[in-house]
Design an enzyme around this catalytic site. Structure first.
Site, PDB file in Angstrom:
ATOM      1  N   ASP A 111     -18.473  17.417  13.531  1.00 52.57           N
ATOM      2  CA  ASP A 111     -19.678  18.618  13.646  1.00 52.57           C
ATOM      3  C   ASP A 111     -19.219  19.310  14.814  1.00 52.57           C
ATOM      4  OD1 ASP A 111     -21.316  17.386  11.813  1.00 52.57           O
ATOM      5  OD2 ASP A 111     -22.515  16.319  13.037  1.00 52.57           O
ATOM      6  N   MET A 138     -21.577  19.515   6.056  1.00 49.95           N
ATOM      7  CA  MET A 138     -22.268  18.947   7.023  1.00 49.95           C
ATOM      8  C   MET A 138     -22.513  19.591   8.316  1.00 49.95           C
ATOM      9  SD  MET A 138     -20.592  15.145   6.702  1.00 49.95           S
ATOM     10  CE  MET A 138     -21.454  13.951   5.550  1.00 49.95           C
ATOM     11  N   ARG A 195     -25.724  26.833  -9.009  1.00 45.09           N
ATOM     12  CA  ARG A 195     -25.348  25.622  -9.064  1.00 45.09           C
ATOM     13  C   ARG A 195     -25.118  25.221  -7.539  1.00 45.09           C
ATOM     14  NH1 ARG A 195     -26.458  26.019 -13.397  1.00 45.09           N
ATOM     15  NH2 ARG A 195     -25.750  25.311 -15.342  1.00 45.09           N
ATOM     16  N   ARG A 238     -14.971  14.057   5.827  1.00 43.71           N
ATOM     17  CA  ARG A 238     -14.763  13.112   6.883  1.00 43.71           C
ATOM     18  C   ARG A 238     -13.780  12.291   6.719  1.00 43.71           C
ATOM     19  NH1 ARG A 238     -19.747  12.412   8.721  1.00 43.71           N
ATOM     20  NH2 ARG A 238     -18.907  11.924  10.445  1.00 43.71           N
TER      21      ARG A 238
END
EC number: 2.7.1.-
Lengths: 332, 332, 332, 332
Positions: free
Chosen positions: D128, D170, D256, D265
């Site tokens: 992150d 993410m 979509r 990750r």
């Protein structure tokens, strides 16, 4: 059964995937035990071995190279070689030997079966894809993929500088990597050993490409030769460098050569090579349990079949004229 | 000759490579002219076209998708469709139509040949690999490669957290992507639509893998179903998510689901797909010049052959039991 | 404003990303118009241009090379160069010139600002990463990535054959690619031009690696030199080949050399290079609208700042001893 | 010295590279011995350890995940946690503890230093990139690379079908992956948690992109929220799926959604992450030998420095308005 395994010749991606499949199938389905000979036939002659069980092959599916090591040793080159192979099999009480290799390694296996009655089964691997009797060999798809990715990269630099880029790929006696990667990479000329090349024509392709305002990529097998004249490679890394210099001299366009070399045979195998190697491994164990000595596993379409080792090694699989002609439509 | 071309159904990598080969071969060898219909059969019905010449296809070999656009329009779904197709061919004075598509798109082509006598030739493409009569279809190798690379990535996170990772791959009515990517990626369980799965057994594989101190990867086709019981997908993204929750509920091991989705059909084609698509394109032009209407080009081993379109679309090519069993040796 | 743009020196991945950002920002935020000079300074001297608008840069973000072409022409090498540059700016009524290049290209820009008062702004690009005043240059991350992927591939073949593998990477006067790729690829020895190498010590690392039962990878910049003795490169492709032969001769271990060459500068830029190039492009337009002639955009940490072109080109940024020492812990 | 090491929080690529560097530097330069705690703080509380020596870390540089395992256990969540950490350090006679983790893991380390006087040094890792005091964290570059490659793939399928493609990446409380991958992948809109989004405006970007005859890609952090109105995620996989449905409902264009999930990750770290992780590891050992308890290694430009752990974890590093504005130029 007690089964020996060896990997011979130049390494290539997918060998570990095949070893893993052999061990998992043999151990889980048949309760086999496996002995790995180190460094190809050399480890058989010198009796250097390592036990091959499921923990030993865990995690090896995506790993290139071979955990057994490899060599180009020919067990039948000196005198007494056959006897030493027999002795090694006897010493480890082996019921069978699975041999993964290219033409040379498999030729020895074929002779040991035919002349000495040894219980060998073959698995074809070579980035050169030059083994008869099978559509493809382990390692070829990875080599083509590496070569194509390289050609993809070189296009932009060729365009930016209006240069000729010559890419030398491997192919000891066949042009398979060259024609596959040349087609997939959009090369403007592909030269292979099966078809001695006409340097004038190569230069025409180069000129024609520049006339269309694009920069040419020439892919050349490291064993390609010109149709006439001699190539003096003294002081040069190979035919690729020679070709780059000749093109520059004749056309006046700047040329650069990239020699792919060992990158083509290293690293993680493509999904395709893992699939082929795994299936070859599984079917080789079947052949062993069928007592099908002298068989080589082979790909025919989507099926794994068996062909006689002796036929597979009786010559080299080369690129025929029709296949080459498919590439020619994109030359220039 | 004057030749129309269209790409129908879901897009996949390699379509542009095929278009490029069609145009280069037709123009250079035969002096053909090409008309591209936009968005599959929709562009034929609505007469939306674009000229396809060599500059139009330059540089498209490595590009995914299709420069013609695509759609799932069935020209024979409404009334008068066949007439409109005929009218479009007449309006552009086309001698032939090359149709690149999956089962639905090619079924329309087969019917137009058989029922209306139209001069169509087919080229099979679908990442699902479910077309009969050919070893592989355009796009499949790329989808398998993307799926395998994903599974490779997920292994490390599964291990680090001792989690179950479920990977949902595409496969509308067949498990080809699942078994290829599952084998190549070292999955510990692969579930396909051809073989309804036993959830207890899946959980056993998961437990057995954890007992060996490793974390399991489960690959599941998005059309796979359990052998007994209903799957209530309400509020779930698909069977993958359902499976992850069930495994977690039953085994107590944390589970995570990754749905690959459209990544599998996008991006640059693998060298293998470029090679297949290019060769299919070249041979489709041969079929046109032979007037071989109703033929579909197909891969048999390393040869491009022709098979009747009508046979190719008469059913779906699925994974048979023997092929699935090869994967099972690696379960658990 | 009316702005000219050129890309000079060797091509590298990310130039198109920078051009796209320049045009999008200039056109959308300021209503600028752009003129692209072809082939670096050569296109300025010869007045060869192409209009650069948004359609011209669409889709170029992931494409390597430069759509403007490049050259190593030095506009100030001959007499009257400065006048011709001025004339070109005047002819196109340009208010500013954005120059993307390495040390040589930017040196010309710096002189044209300082000596002639021309309105130039610089953007640093070179895979060698040897420009002062910025943490990184466009193209470096891609070159390191290509080199590292190659080293990854070579590890397996080194292990399988117990061979020394020498990898020659680019770096005209600095070892940045070598130390980054060497560290990331797990090389057992890295040789750079900033630090003439001791061949005995290199051979010790090689031997020590073999004693630990592993095969060594040696990464060498193409401009590295031994501390004592002469290198006779006659008939050799470069220092890499020489080194391979010397190691083989001295240690008796088989050695192979791979020369990466132009692969390092071609192909799609890494996400990192796209990000840097895009941000450099955006900030270069800001510098132009600020009238900050003689400024070069530069990366400091995560910020894009401006530094004086003249300082940036006053020398070459090289690897210092502390940084090299970080790599040394992994030697042998 | 006797040094403990743990990896906590979600796994990410580069942890093994850091462990390898720590061990090689400590053992080779200082003769340190290392004890690895398993599964983050959990292994400290339960005293589960593994010896970490050079053979244990060999070959791990390119491997994702962490050989030590990880967990989200907070040692200070229950009562007596600090005492158990102390006891574990005492039991193994450890002089120091190197803690690799994200905000939560490092917060525990900071408190143990400040409140209990424990000898901890921190290494920041999280895909992150939301840790203060450092330019980048281990794992971020790999996550951005995976996300960008995915966006690259989706462009072609968006174009071929004229569809909106939503990519959910993410980013628990920050939009770093979204803005980096969005910029590098050429997204037409990027939505991040730092800036609640206006759905009308998102739809305008979508429409504007279609008007230019292209198909839009929307990148959204999994923690992004709309500025007004509630998001009812019941029965949806997340905000990405919700957004796709809303865009489709409002604009009438098919949409979509692809959720990248754990792919971001996992797998081999990029060269950049290997370099960063390796250098962080080396410098963490320096900090230990300097007795610099409470320090976290950090990247400032190209230098590795130390910052106080307590400041680094005092908040979350987020994307500021200026950085976001750079992306906006490419919206629509």
């Amino acid at each position: 059964m007690r089964i020996g395994v060896l990997t011979g010749g130049s390494d290539c991606p997918g060998l570990n995937a095949a070893l893993r499949a052999i061990v998992r199938k043999g151990v889980q389905e048949h309760g086999d035990t496996f002995t790995g000979f180190l460094d190809g036939w050399a480890g058989v002659l010198d009796d250097r071995t390592v036990p091959l069980d499921i923990p030993a092959v865990r995690g090896t599916l995506p790993r290139g190279g071979t955990i057994l090591g490899s060599s180009r040793t020919d067990p039948l080159a000196g005198t007494g070689g056959a006897g030493r192979v027999k002795a090694a099999l006897a010493a480890h009480e082996l019921d069978a030997l699975i041999v993964l290799g290219g033409v040379n390694t498999l030729t020895a296996a074929a002779r040991l079966v035919d002349e000495e009655g040894l219980p060998c089964v073959g698995v074809p691997k070579t980035i050169d894809n030059d083994i008869q009797g099978t559509d493809y060999t382990i390692g070829f798809d990875t080599a083509v993929t590496v070569a194509t990715e390289t050609i993809d990269r070189l296009h932009t630099t060729a365009e930016s500088h209006k240069r000729v880029l010559v890419v030398e790929v491997m192919g000891r006696c066949s042009g398979w990597i060259a024609i596959h990667a040349g087609l997939a990479g959009g090369a403007n000329c592909v030269l292979i050993p099966e078809r001695p090349f006409d340097l004038d024509r190569v230069c025409e392709y180069v000129e024609s490409r520049f006339r269309a305002s694009y920069a040419p990529i020439v892919v050349v097998s490291d064993s390609a030769v010109p149709a006439k004249g001699e190539v003096d490679l003294k002081g040069l890394s190979g035919v690729g460098e020679w070709l780059g210099r000749e093109i520059e001299r004749r056309t006046g366009h700047e040329a650069r050569t990239t020699v792919l070399g060992h990158i083509q045979r290293g690293g993680t195998p493509t999904p395709n090579d893992r699939w082929l190697a795994t299936r070859f491994g599984l079917h080789a164990v079947d052949a062993v349990h069928d007592g099908d000595w002298g068989a080589m596993v082979a790909l025919h379409g989507t099926d794994i079949v068996r062909v006689p080792l002796r036929e597979a090694v009786s010559g080299t699989r080369t690129v025929d004229a029709a296949r080459y002609a498919e590439n020619e439509i994109f030359f220039g």
